[in-house]
Design a protein around this motif. Structure first.
Motif, mmCIF file in Angstrom:
data_model
loop_
_atom_site.group_PDB
_atom_site.id
_atom_site.type_symbol
_atom_site.label_atom_id
_atom_site.label_comp_id
_atom_site.label_asym_id
_atom_site.label_seq_id
_atom_site.Cartn_x
_atom_site.Cartn_y
_atom_site.Cartn_z
ATOM 1 N N ASP A 163 0.838 -1.206 0.000
ATOM 2 C CA ASP A 163 0.000 0.000 0.000
ATOM 3 C C ASP A 163 0.873 1.257 0.000
ATOM 4 O O ASP A 163 0.583 2.227 -0.706
ATOM 5 C CB ASP A 163 -0.910 0.011 1.224
ATOM 6 C CG ASP A 163 -2.144 -0.858 1.040
ATOM 7 O OD1 ASP A 163 -2.343 -1.362 -0.080
ATOM 8 O OD2 ASP A 163 -2.890 -1.046 2.014
ATOM 9 N N ILE A 164 1.920 1.244 0.811
ATOM 10 C CA ILE A 164 2.816 2.399 0.873
ATOM 11 C C ILE A 164 3.538 2.580 -0.460
ATOM 12 O O ILE A 164 3.706 3.708 -0.950
ATOM 13 C CB ILE A 164 3.833 2.227 2.019
ATOM 14 C CG1 ILE A 164 3.116 2.169 3.368
ATOM 15 C CG2 ILE A 164 4.854 3.368 2.013
ATOM 16 C CD1 ILE A 164 4.020 1.815 4.533
ATOM 17 N N ALA A 165 3.957 1.472 -1.049
ATOM 18 C CA ALA A 165 4.708 1.540 -2.310
ATOM 19 C C ALA A 165 3.823 1.951 -3.481
ATOM 20 O O ALA A 165 4.320 2.466 -4.491
ATOM 21 C CB ALA A 165 5.359 0.188 -2.608
ATOM 22 N N ASN A 166 2.521 1.751 -3.343
ATOM 23 C CA ASN A 166 1.591 2.029 -4.438
ATOM 24 C C ASN A 166 1.226 3.515 -4.476
ATOM 25 O O ASN A 166 0.073 3.909 -4.355
ATOM 26 C CB ASN A 166 0.327 1.180 -4.272
ATOM 27 C CG ASN A 166 -0.541 1.187 -5.512
ATOM 28 O OD1 ASN A 166 -0.032 1.155 -6.624
ATOM 29 N ND2 ASN A 166 -1.843 1.241 -5.329
ATOM 30 N N ASN A 167 2.253 4.336 -4.633
ATOM 31 C CA ASN A 167 2.075 5.790 -4.638
ATOM 32 C C ASN A 167 2.841 6.356 -5.832
ATOM 33 O O ASN A 167 4.067 6.484 -5.798
ATOM 34 C CB ASN A 167 2.587 6.383 -3.322
ATOM 35 C CG ASN A 167 2.291 7.864 -3.197
ATOM 36 O OD1 ASN A 167 2.415 8.635 -4.148
ATOM 37 N ND2 ASN A 167 1.911 8.293 -2.003
ATOM 38 N N GLU A 168 2.112 6.655 -6.876
ATOM 39 C CA GLU A 168 2.748 7.077 -8.131
ATOM 40 C C GLU A 168 3.540 8.366 -7.979
ATOM 41 O O GLU A 168 4.651 8.503 -8.521
ATOM 42 C CB GLU A 168 1.679 7.251 -9.212
ATOM 43 C CG GLU A 168 2.262 7.500 -10.598
ATOM 44 C CD GLU A 168 1.190 7.514 -11.674
ATOM 45 O OE1 GLU A 168 1.522 7.835 -12.826
ATOM 46 O OE2 GLU A 168 0.017 7.213 -11.352
ATOM 47 N N ASP A 169 3.027 9.316 -7.193
ATOM 48 C CA ASP A 169 3.730 10.590 -7.009
ATOM 49 C C ASP A 169 5.071 10.374 -6.324
ATOM 50 O O ASP A 169 6.096 10.942 -6.733
ATOM 51 C CB ASP A 169 2.873 11.556 -6.181
ATOM 52 C CG ASP A 169 1.652 12.043 -6.939
ATOM 53 O OD1 ASP A 169 1.662 11.974 -8.180
ATOM 54 O OD2 ASP A 169 0.681 12.480 -6.289
ATOM 55 N N GLU A 170 5.085 9.542 -5.275
ATOM 56 C CA GLU A 170 6.330 9.274 -4.558
ATOM 57 C C GLU A 170 7.309 8.503 -5.431
ATOM 58 O O GLU A 170 8.528 8.673 -5.319
ATOM 59 C CB GLU A 170 6.041 8.487 -3.277
ATOM 60 C CG GLU A 170 5.354 9.298 -2.199
ATOM 61 C CD GLU A 170 6.216 10.461 -1.730
ATOM 62 O OE1 GLU A 170 7.402 10.253 -1.453
ATOM 63 O OE2 GLU A 170 5.695 11.593 -1.665
ATOM 64 N N TYR A 171 6.784 7.665 -6.304
ATOM 65 C CA TYR A 171 7.641 6.907 -7.220
ATOM 66 C C TYR A 171 8.435 7.836 -8.130
ATOM 67 O O TYR A 171 9.656 7.697 -8.279
ATOM 68 C CB TYR A 171 6.785 5.950 -8.055
ATOM 69 C CG TYR A 171 7.534 5.299 -9.198
ATOM 70 C CD1 TYR A 171 8.432 4.263 -8.966
ATOM 71 C CD2 TYR A 171 7.344 5.741 -10.505
ATOM 72 C CE1 TYR A 171 9.125 3.677 -10.011
ATOM 73 C CE2 TYR A 171 8.032 5.151 -11.564
ATOM 74 C CZ TYR A 171 8.922 4.119 -11.318
ATOM 75 O OH TYR A 171 9.614 3.551 -12.361
ATOM 76 N N TYR A 172 7.750 8.815 -8.713
ATOM 77 C CA TYR A 172 8.448 9.740 -9.612
ATOM 78 C C TYR A 172 9.386 10.664 -8.842
ATOM 79 O O TYR A 172 10.445 11.047 -9.343
ATOM 80 C CB TYR A 172 7.433 10.548 -10.426
ATOM 81 C CG TYR A 172 6.799 9.726 -11.522
ATOM 82 C CD1 TYR A 172 7.547 9.297 -12.609
ATOM 83 C CD2 TYR A 172 5.453 9.355 -11.464
ATOM 84 C CE1 TYR A 172 6.979 8.522 -13.621
ATOM 85 C CE2 TYR A 172 4.875 8.578 -12.456
ATOM 86 C CZ TYR A 172 5.651 8.171 -13.533
ATOM 87 O OH TYR A 172 5.098 7.391 -14.513
ATOM 88 N N SER A 182 12.949 9.380 2.782
ATOM 89 C CA SER A 182 11.518 9.246 3.058
ATOM 90 C C SER A 182 11.185 7.799 3.408
ATOM 91 O O SER A 182 11.952 6.871 3.126
ATOM 92 C CB SER A 182 10.697 9.672 1.836
ATOM 93 O OG SER A 182 10.904 8.758 0.766
ATOM 94 N N VAL A 183 10.017 7.596 4.005
ATOM 95 C CA VAL A 183 9.590 6.236 4.315
ATOM 96 C C VAL A 183 9.340 5.463 3.021
ATOM 97 O O VAL A 183 9.537 4.239 2.961
ATOM 98 C CB VAL A 183 8.327 6.250 5.206
ATOM 99 C CG1 VAL A 183 7.114 6.775 4.436
ATOM 100 C CG2 VAL A 183 8.040 4.860 5.754
ATOM 101 N N TYR A 184 8.935 6.179 1.962
ATOM 102 C CA TYR A 184 8.722 5.520 0.667
ATOM 103 C C TYR A 184 10.025 4.914 0.162
ATOM 104 O O TYR A 184 10.048 3.776 -0.327
ATOM 105 C CB TYR A 184 8.176 6.527 -0.354
ATOM 106 C CG TYR A 184 7.864 5.914 -1.701
ATOM 107 C CD1 TYR A 184 6.650 5.266 -1.918
ATOM 108 C CD2 TYR A 184 8.775 5.958 -2.748
ATOM 109 C CE1 TYR A 184 6.352 4.692 -3.145
ATOM 110 C CE2 TYR A 184 8.489 5.380 -3.975
ATOM 111 C CZ TYR A 184 7.273 4.752 -4.164
ATOM 112 O OH TYR A 184 6.980 4.166 -5.379
ATOM 113 N N GLU A 185 11.117 5.652 0.285
ATOM 114 C CA GLU A 185 12.420 5.142 -0.148
ATOM 115 C C GLU A 185 12.784 3.874 0.626
ATOM 116 O O GLU A 185 13.281 2.903 0.051
ATOM 117 C CB GLU A 185 13.497 6.203 0.068
ATOM 118 C CG GLU A 185 14.894 5.743 -0.338
ATOM 119 C CD GLU A 185 15.980 6.664 0.185
ATOM 120 O OE1 GLU A 185 16.985 6.850 -0.523
ATOM 121 O OE2 GLU A 185 15.844 7.173 1.311
ATOM 122 N N LEU A 186 12.527 3.873 1.941
ATOM 123 C CA LEU A 186 12.833 2.706 2.760
ATOM 124 C C LEU A 186 12.007 1.503 2.328
ATOM 125 O O LEU A 186 12.528 0.383 2.220
ATOM 126 C CB LEU A 186 12.570 3.023 4.234
ATOM 127 C CG LEU A 186 12.727 1.855 5.217
ATOM 128 C CD1 LEU A 186 14.124 1.262 5.140
ATOM 129 C CD2 LEU A 186 12.407 2.305 6.640
#
Length: 265
Positions: A163-172, A182-186
């Motif tokens: 769920d956390i990884a499923n964030n298109e904005d954070e991916y780009y 960021s927690v997304y990077e982790l």
């Protein structure tokens, strides 16, 4: 960070070996004894020397040194301690090829990771003993991730991380290097480094067809008219027959019929 790895390992049926009691090392076996797959978890707090290449090298090489070499002839090596936890001598003799090591390296500032790219690559690519996977993190990343996990109820850790990884904005942002630390990077690093952790792809819902969209939006008493006239070949008698079966407001019905019949030739 070890608590997060514990959750991941537990969900994938790995159990901590209580016979291997070491300060910064954890050893995990699969609950199915027929599966020869093991994990060493190595905790390294490098915050006090994260800008010192020499000290960082010593810290990251310590596991390999202690694994097979003892500084004191009276002490057992890590490998000897692990081998004693097996009931089967043949299985114990093959732990090197069946073991992976996950290095959890704590930084104060993730930007300092760039100072040690070559060292980390050398550690991960070492052919000695076990496979290695290095996961750097900061206290901030860990705190946010733990808080996020606590907000989920009844969900497995793999689902939460997906769920956390499923964030298109954070991916780009990650591609552009805008969310370092960021927690997304982790979370993305966990998916790339933990061998069995699989991202559960969340597909976008299939768009509704125009017909289904209309059916959902119109009221039940109008849907029969819609179904009759949508192909443009209904008769007035058929419309009147439906009217006799419905208890509707005459003015409302007339208004809706005029709107729908506007496109019928």
């Amino acid at each position: 960070m070890k608590s997060i790895i514990d959750l991941i390992l537990k969900q994938h049926s790995y159990i901590a070996e209580e016979k291997v009691q070491l300060d910064s090392i954890g050893f995990y076996k699969h609950s199915d004894k027929n599966i020869a797959s093991y994990f060493l978890i190595n905790n390294v707090d490098c915050r006090e020397f994260e800008q010192n290449e020499k000290l960082m090298k010593l810290a990251l090489e310590k596991l390999e040194r202690d694994y097979s070499i003892s500084d004191d002839s009276q002490n057992e090596t890590i490998k000897m301690i692990i081998q004693k936890s097996f009931d089967n001598n043949q299985e114990a003799s093959q732990i090197d090829k069946n073991t992976s090591a996950i290095y959890l390296i704590q930084f104060s500032d993730m930007k300092n990771l760039n100072l040690h790219r070559n060292l980390i690559y050398a550690i991960e690519e070492s052919p000695n003993y076990f496979k290695r996977y290095i996961i750097p993190y900061t206290e901030t990343q860990l705190t946010v991730l733990q808080s996020t996990i606590e907000n989920y109820e009844g969900r497995g850790i793999a689902d939460i991380l997906s769920d956390i990884a499923n964030n298109e904005d954070e991916y780009y942002k990650l591609l552009e290097g805008k969310n370092i630390g960021s927690v997304y990077e982790l979370v993305i690093r966990l998916f790339s480094k933990v061998p069995f952790l699989q991202y559960k792809f969340k597909a976008d819902p299939t768009p509704l067809s125009i017909e289904s969209d209309i059916s959902q939006k119109i009221t039940d008493d109008i849907e029969k008219y819609h179904n009759l006239i949508k192909h443009g070949n209904c008769t007035l008698e058929q419309l009147l027959e439906i009217e006799n079966d419905l208890e509707v407001d005459d003015q409302k019905l007339e208004k809706e019929l005029n709107r729908l019949l506007g496109g019928v030739k």
